[in-house]
Scaffold this motif. Structure first.
Motif, PDB file in Angstrom:
ATOM      1  N   VAL A  79     -30.749  16.104  50.600  1.00 59.15           N
ATOM      2  CA  VAL A  79     -31.682  15.541  49.419  1.00 59.15           C
ATOM      3  C   VAL A  79     -30.548  14.674  48.774  1.00 59.15           C
ATOM      4  CG1 VAL A  79     -32.917  15.950  47.060  1.00 59.15           C
ATOM      5  CG2 VAL A  79     -32.856  17.613  49.173  1.00 59.15           C
ATOM      6  N   THR A  80     -31.033  13.155  48.530  1.00 58.72           N
ATOM      7  CA  THR A  80     -30.380  12.553  47.735  1.00 58.72           C
ATOM      8  C   THR A  80     -31.178  12.198  46.637  1.00 58.72           C
ATOM      9  OG1 THR A  80     -29.585  11.352  49.709  1.00 58.72           O
ATOM     10  CG2 THR A  80     -29.172  10.459  47.555  1.00 58.72           C
ATOM     11  N   THR A  81     -30.605  12.213  45.232  1.00 60.59           N
ATOM     12  CA  THR A  81     -31.117  11.767  43.826  1.00 60.59           C
ATOM     13  C   THR A  81     -30.446  10.696  43.598  1.00 60.59           C
ATOM     14  OG1 THR A  81     -31.206  14.201  43.598  1.00 60.59           O
ATOM     15  CG2 THR A  81     -31.727  12.671  41.684  1.00 60.59           C
ATOM     16  N   VAL A  82     -31.299   9.615  43.162  1.00 58.12           N
ATOM     17  CA  VAL A  82     -30.761   8.279  42.750  1.00 58.12           C
ATOM     18  C   VAL A  82     -31.418   7.804  41.458  1.00 58.12           C
ATOM     19  CG1 VAL A  82     -32.230   7.220  44.232  1.00 58.12           C
ATOM     20  CG2 VAL A  82     -30.280   6.122  43.808  1.00 58.12           C
TER      21      VAL A  82
ATOM     22  N   ASP B 191     -28.999   1.012  43.690  1.00 62.40           N
ATOM     23  CA  ASP B 191     -28.640   2.299  44.374  1.00 62.40           C
ATOM     24  C   ASP B 191     -29.881   2.735  45.190  1.00 62.40           C
ATOM     25  OD1 ASP B 191     -26.252   2.185  43.113  1.00 62.40           O
ATOM     26  OD2 ASP B 191     -26.688   3.645  41.324  1.00 62.40           O
TER      27      ASP B 191
ATOM     28  N   VAL C  10     -29.226   1.472  48.670  1.00 59.69           N
ATOM     29  CA  VAL C  10     -28.244   1.988  49.367  1.00 59.69           C
ATOM     30  C   VAL C  10     -28.691   3.527  49.918  1.00 59.69           C
ATOM     31  CG1 VAL C  10     -25.936   3.285  49.253  1.00 59.69           C
ATOM     32  CG2 VAL C  10     -26.191   1.000  48.003  1.00 59.69           C
ATOM     33  N   ALA C  11     -29.240   4.123  49.145  1.00 55.02           N
ATOM     34  CA  ALA C  11     -29.848   5.495  49.420  1.00 55.02           C
ATOM     35  C   ALA C  11     -30.705   5.420  50.545  1.00 55.02           C
ATOM     36  CB  ALA C  11     -30.379   6.230  48.215  1.00 55.02           C
TER      37      ALA C  11
ATOM     38  N   THR D 236     -28.730   4.295  53.681  1.00 50.91           N
ATOM     39  CA  THR D 236     -28.019   5.505  54.174  1.00 50.91           C
ATOM     40  C   THR D 236     -28.938   6.577  54.992  1.00 50.91           C
ATOM     41  OG1 THR D 236     -26.543   5.435  52.325  1.00 50.91           O
ATOM     42  CG2 THR D 236     -26.494   7.372  53.588  1.00 50.91           C
TER      43      THR D 236
ATOM     44  N   LYS E 290     -18.051   4.133  40.687  1.00 50.24           N
ATOM     45  CA  LYS E 290     -19.227   5.144  40.796  1.00 50.24           C
ATOM     46  C   LYS E 290     -18.960   6.644  40.887  1.00 50.24           C
ATOM     47  CE  LYS E 290     -22.723   2.129  42.485  1.00 50.24           C
ATOM     48  NZ  LYS E 290     -24.187   2.233  42.032  1.00 50.24           N
TER      49      LYS E 290
ATOM     50  N   LEU F 112     -31.963  23.440  49.538  1.00 49.99           N
ATOM     51  CA  LEU F 112     -32.832  22.373  50.504  1.00 49.99           C
ATOM     52  C   LEU F 112     -34.045  23.287  50.892  1.00 49.99           C
ATOM     53  CD1 LEU F 112     -30.099  21.306  52.898  1.00 49.99           C
ATOM     54  CD2 LEU F 112     -31.063  19.892  51.200  1.00 49.99           C
TER      55      LEU F 112
ATOM     56  N   SER G  42     -24.333   8.295  40.006  1.00 51.08           N
ATOM     57  CA  SER G  42     -25.152   7.351  40.667  1.00 51.08           C
ATOM     58  C   SER G  42     -25.789   7.914  41.734  1.00 51.08           C
ATOM     59  CB  SER G  42     -24.314   6.305  41.369  1.00 51.08           C
ATOM     60  OG  SER G  42     -23.471   5.462  40.325  1.00 51.08           O
ATOM     61  N   PHE G  43     -25.382   9.211  42.391  1.00 53.31           N
ATOM     62  CA  PHE G  43     -25.835   9.936  43.388  1.00 53.31           C
ATOM     63  C   PHE G  43     -25.568  11.194  43.217  1.00 53.31           C
ATOM     64  CE2 PHE G  43     -24.811   5.489  45.033  1.00 53.31           C
ATOM     65  CZ  PHE G  43     -25.946   5.327  45.586  1.00 53.31           C
ATOM     66  N   VAL G  44     -26.722  12.212  43.512  1.00 54.29           N
ATOM     67  CA  VAL G  44     -26.592  13.352  43.797  1.00 54.29           C
ATOM     68  C   VAL G  44     -27.118  13.837  45.203  1.00 54.29           C
ATOM     69  CG1 VAL G  44     -26.927  15.882  43.337  1.00 54.29           C
ATOM     70  CG2 VAL G  44     -26.947  14.186  41.358  1.00 54.29           C
ATOM     71  N   THR G  45     -26.066  14.566  46.002  1.00 54.03           N
ATOM     72  CA  THR G  45     -26.648  14.627  47.465  1.00 54.03           C
ATOM     73  C   THR G  45     -26.437  16.196  47.432  1.00 54.03           C
ATOM     74  OG1 THR G  45     -25.488  12.530  48.307  1.00 54.03           O
ATOM     75  CG2 THR G  45     -26.377  14.271  50.010  1.00 54.03           C
ATOM     76  N   THR G  46     -27.644  16.597  48.026  1.00 54.12           N
ATOM     77  CA  THR G  46     -27.481  18.111  48.310  1.00 54.12           C
ATOM     78  C   THR G  46     -27.425  17.954  49.795  1.00 54.12           C
ATOM     79  OG1 THR G  46     -28.968  18.510  46.367  1.00 54.12           O
ATOM     80  CG2 THR G  46     -28.792  20.155  47.982  1.00 54.12           C
TER      81      THR G  46
ATOM     82  N   ARG H  45     -18.875   4.852  49.005  1.00 53.22           N
ATOM     83  CA  ARG H  45     -19.298   4.153  47.882  1.00 53.22           C
ATOM     84  C   ARG H  45     -18.980   4.641  46.313  1.00 53.22           C
ATOM     85  NH1 ARG H  45     -25.204   6.910  49.283  1.00 53.22           N
ATOM     86  NH2 ARG H  45     -24.816   9.061  48.445  1.00 53.22           N
TER      87      ARG H  45
END
Lengths: 427, 427
Positions: A38-41, A47, A50-51, A54, B2, B13, B36-40, B58
């Protein structure tokens, strides 16, 4: 095949809970299409690009939520179009739907809503049963991309109607998951106790079974997922695992899956045709709130009193002034009289009381913040326990509520069915 | 530069709320280091490696949370070591700390906790004030990587003690943010009203000011961030913006930043040296829970009654049986008598009552789910309003609570200070 979620929204990067990730994760998990990422942007087109890039490099199903509204910070349409190198075009059908949404409500469409009719070239429109922003589905190279709105009600309605049925076809294996909820045992202890089961299962079925263990406000959850092409094998493993966990953990398991302490207590009260009343001080209504969150709770919950001030404990619950004077409002004696009083005035079968110091102020050396007395009374017993909970004000309140509900649960589990119990007028 | 957050945990998830992302996002935002991003990512070493590699491509500050515990699904140490191509080594100091943690609690260290003393070669240890898993900080090429534990209490304590002070030095610009909370106006209407302010500001200060607008259970939030090297400029822009928003939105703005409807109502009650009592039916204690979530609420909140059953409305609040008989428990008349009764028995200055149908069952054509009557009474007035809220059971309850608190807020704002008001015994 990898599935991935991209949640758009600057607010999600600076302190707002991401409930959409929960919903989508839970839904996909139920059909074996577990999210890998899960990506939060934020609301930044760069951005977002980019997300999306990716995600295209590692996943075949990509779901985006948010940024489809009409306001200035709704930029998902533009950003995804740019990432895919496709233009945005105004879709006449979408525009008509948006206009219809407003005219049905006898409201003129604000001009800003027109932008919501822009779709990425080649996209299939997904209707929005609960709002104005239509969703979009795009086939791009080997990937399928979904654009869904951000407001949870709209997102969920669209997901259920358009996304879920389509994705369901992708996974041919059967996946089933169960969660066991445990109270009264720490996370490390639970882990130590079940470790042998997990290791034996892994040795036999490495790719079939997966486990997680989690703790939250003194509740420990064990979650097991079983994935296999053969549903009978899935069911058999589920049964065996559950049986073994119950053998090891016994009554500490209070429920499964969607069960909560309050729903389990509710079911037990229903089984006994018994009613409940509450007398809360430090938890200030939290126990009542949780009990009544359960649909149908009016069948067993009679009333609650939040006796925050000392005189309320006397006038509403009949606690003796002398008891408060001698032992204090936060004491076993006051807790006991609160529970007895609540039971009496409500004419309920059971009553719970809580009195303590939620903090951050109000504590003393002798009675520190976190000290809570819980009283439980029933037809044939009364019990008062002192607990010292750690955490901040909200955590102490949650933990005290959990403990009180679990205490009642254990009493109800071992209570004999009432001899000659007549069905209550509520039951 | 960043900044990016990677949250590890399969449970995140498949349906669990990610509260760590909130905390870290909020903290970093306060020092202008917006995420800029949160990835779970799940407890899968392969996916974790992908997430770390992506982040290294990045971002210059990478914070990981979760997966540092002792249990079988705690795999972050190994995965990050592999992503960086560095070995894991047992750190004697870390091992001693973990042993000390247990010995202080007079508990033998379980063998499984030894793994928590493994650190990535070259890492600086971050002490854990609240648990056993030490954190790690690693300089890798141009990036700084932080490994923090997953349990929120431990993560937050470590973040505050070791991460925040260090990161604070990175950002030389000043960033300030304010949020205005609005009730009683829809999101689109707020947007339309403030659009000209936002566009004018953007035209002048494109990189300095950013805005978001958000709606949740009928509350609309406007959030503005101002970033500049010169603090005086930041403050001046903040002042101007706020002034303009207040000019446009007036009393619909109920508070700023951490204010909630319940904290604002609490402050207003304090200002009037007035006390409050509650009579809840369909909200089942939620209003009381929210009022008492505010530290210090015992100064103005006297008591609450959750009169779920009809007889409780009579015995606890003195509602006339004939009123319920004639108009129903869900009626303006019953709401009025509930509020008057609550005020009388508590001898409070103000009282709120709520009676309605939270659903999903219990609704009729005439009185559908979502219909809620709210009564507000005070020293010199009484008011009852009917509302029809949309949403599921929990949403209807939240919305009704918001509406009731806002109704009282508006009354208190316009109430004259009590003539000859003596300070209450609580005030």
């Amino acid at each position: 095949m990898k599935t991935e979620l991209i949640c758009v929204g600057t607010e999600l990067l600076s302190g707002k809970l991401n409930t959409n990730a929960c919903f989508v994760g839970e839904q996909l998990s139920s059909i074996g299409l577990d999210l890998s990422f899960v990506t939060t942007v934020g609301d930044s087109p760069a951005d977002m690009r980019v997300a999306v890039a990716t995600a295209l490099g590692r996943s075949q199903i990509i779901i985006l939520t948010g940024g489809l509204g009409p306001t200035f910070d709704d930029l998902t349409r533009e950003a995804v179009a740019a990432a895919l190198g496709r233009p945005l075009v105004v879709n006449a059908h979408a525009l008509a739907s948006i206009k219809e949404f407003f005219s049905k409500r006898a409201v003129a469409m604000p001009n800003i809503n027109e932008v919501q009719a822009q779709v990425i070239e080649g996209a299939v429109l997904l209707p929005n049963p609960a709002g104005t922003a239509p969703g979009q589905m795009i086939d791009y190279q080997k990937a399928k991309i979904f654009l869904l709105p951000g407001p949870p009600r709209e997102m969920q309605a669209m997901f259920d109607a358009s996304v879920f049925p389509l994705l369901k076809k992708y996974e041919t294996r059967i996946k089933k998951t169960f969660t066991l909820h445990i109270f009264g045992m720490g996370e490390s202890l639970v882990d130590e106790k079940i470790r042998s089961v997990i290791e034996a299962e892994r040795a036999m079925e490495a790719d079939t079974v997966s486990f997680t263990i989690l703790a939250h406000q003194m509740v420990v959850d064990i979650r097991a997922s079983v994935t296999h092409r053969d549903e009978m094998i899935v069911d058999e493993i589920m049964r065996t695992l559950k049986h073994e966990f119950y053998e090891i953990l016994g009554d500490a398991i209070y429920g499964e899956n969607d069960d909560s302490l309050e729903s389990v207590v509710g079911s037990l009260l229903g089984k006994h045709h018994a009613t409940l009343s509450l007398a809360e001080s430090c938890t200030g209504g939290l126990v009542a709130h949780r009990i009544t969150n359960v649909a149908g709770s009016s069948l067993y919950f009679k009333q609650g009193v939040i006796a925050y001030a000392n005189d309320a404990k006397q006038t509403l619950l009949g606690v003796n002034a002398a008891t408060i004077e001698k032992f204090g409002a936060v004491s076993a004696e006051t807790a006991r009289e609160m529970a007895l009083g609540a039971r009496k005035i409500a004419a309920s079968d059971y009553a719970i009381s809580l009195t303590g110091i939620a903090g951050p102020t109000g504590g003393t050396q002798e009675k520190p913040a976190g000290l809570v007395y819980i009283g439980i009374v029933g037809p044939a017993f009364e019990k008062v326990a002192a607990h010292r909970f750690i955490g901040n004000r909200l955590e102490i309140r949650e933990r005290a509520a959990n403990m009180a509900l679990d205490m009642l649960r254990r009493e109800l589990m071992h209570a004999a069915p009432r001899a000659g119990a007549k069905r209550s007028t509520h039951g």
